[in-house]
Design an enzyme around this catalytic site. Structure first.
Site, short mmCIF file in Angstrom:
data_model
loop_
_atom_site.label_atom_id
_atom_site.label_comp_id
_atom_site.label_asym_id
_atom_site.label_seq_id
_atom_site.Cartn_x
_atom_site.Cartn_y
_atom_site.Cartn_z
N SER A 63 32.09 37.73 32.99
CA SER A 63 33.76 37.76 34.02
C SER A 63 32.74 36.45 35.33
O SER A 63 33.80 36.19 36.03
CB SER A 63 34.21 39.09 34.49
OG SER A 63 32.48 40.08 34.28
N HIS A 291 35.32 42.20 40.92
CA HIS A 291 35.34 40.90 40.96
C HIS A 291 35.02 39.49 40.94
O HIS A 291 36.08 39.90 42.70
CB HIS A 291 36.35 40.20 39.39
CG HIS A 291 35.56 40.99 38.34
ND1 HIS A 291 36.57 42.88 37.76
CD2 HIS A 291 34.70 40.65 36.72
CE1 HIS A 291 35.58 42.47 36.53
NE2 HIS A 291 34.40 41.65 36.37
#
Length: 308
Positions: A63, A291
């Site tokens: 990711s 993230h």
């Protein structure tokens, strides 16, 4: 890491050396495609002049490569790849380059040679994208091995309530005199080395670039509203974050280049005034929780292009 994933990672090591969990994103996010025309180069990303040198570029990773919810995101298969992640930006700066981006949120080292499931969808091994015609490969992997990231942002956060001013996460993972997470970092180094070998076996003419992980934790201080760890666990989590970056770098020893993102991201951690990494609250217009934001992906693209 589950038994299945552990077996895949073991198989990866054997195969490569012998030869030489992600949820769907928010509704309404525009779907894209994995193989697509590259976006217009961003003004902050330099444009390369060696057009055609890298005709086929394959991006592998998890990711931190896929960049979920960095606008705009492909939600069609559960990998949550952004159309403006660093592979897309790198490809846009290399005229004549076709990007094949198979990075996938939740991927670990075993996902290179084994099937990864995103919800109820099976994702083929990422190595399937590699061919003898591949000219450039970037790979960013390792943070999900042994559920390392999930431990830091899941287990360690849950343990905070047991001793808010102490270091309950460090205490749990160092009980018995051995640091379990540090031991796993040594194994991640081996996984990355095996992946580089496996890439070279399948794409023998490609330039191989390993991309590391950024600094997520601050050098000092805390920001519990964004990263709710116990006070004493910030230092421990940062050591693991730095150790992961070092493990990936050491594993990349036989790659053509290693791109350090830990150093350049100093001062842009979750707690910083200008963060490159999102905190605990998902922003559907900017980034998934914990993230990268678009700024981090642009910075990584610049670093990759510099390495080329």
């Amino acid at each position: 890491m589950t038994r299945t994933t552990r077996a895949l990672a073991a198989g990866l090591l054997a195969l490569a050396l012998g030869a030489a969990g992600c949820s769907q994103g928010d509704e309404g996010v525009r779907a894209g495609v994995a193989e697509q025309s590259a976006p217009t180069p961003d003004a902050d990303v330099p444009t390369a002049t060696d057009a055609g040198r890298y005709a086929r570029y394959v991006a592998l990773g998890d990711s931190y490569t896929a960049a979920p919810l960095v606008p705009e995101t492909d939600v069609t298969n559960g990998c949550l790849r952004s159309t403006d992640n660093y592979p897309a930006l790198v490809a846009a700066a290399l005229p004549g380059t076709e990007l094949v981006d198979v990075s996938c949120s939740g991927a670990d080292s075993g996902s290179m040679v084994g099937v990864q499931r995103t919800g109820d969808q099976p994702q083929p091994p990422q190595f399937d994208a590699l061919t003898e015609e591949t000219d450039l490969v970037t790979v960013g992997i390792g943070g999900n091995d042994f559920n390392l990231f999930a431990t830091l942002i899941g287990t360690c956060v849950r343990l905070r309530s047991s001793d808010p001013q102490g270091a309950p996460c460090e205490a749990q993972f160092t009980s018995g005199g051995t640091d379990q997470l540090a031991r796993e970092l040594r194994q991640i180094r081996g996984h990355v080395a095996a992946i580089v070998t496996g890439i070279r076996d399948r794409a023998p003419h490609a330039r191989v670039v390993v991309v590391g992980y950024p600094q997520i934790l601050p050098d000092q201080g805390s920001c519990r509203s964004l990263l709710p760890l116990a006070a004493g666990d910030y230092a421990y989590a940062r050591r693991i974050n730095e150790g992961l970056a070092a493990a990936v770098e050491r594993g990349a020893g036989k790659a053509d280049a290693y791109v350090d993102t830990f150093g350049p991201s100093a001062g842009h951690d979750i707690c910083a005034d200008d963060p490159w990494i999102n905190g605990q609250a998902t922003d559907p217009n900017r980034a998934l929780a914990f993230h990268p934001f678009a700024a981090e992906q642009k910075a990584v693209a610049r670093l990759v292009l510099d390495a080329l």
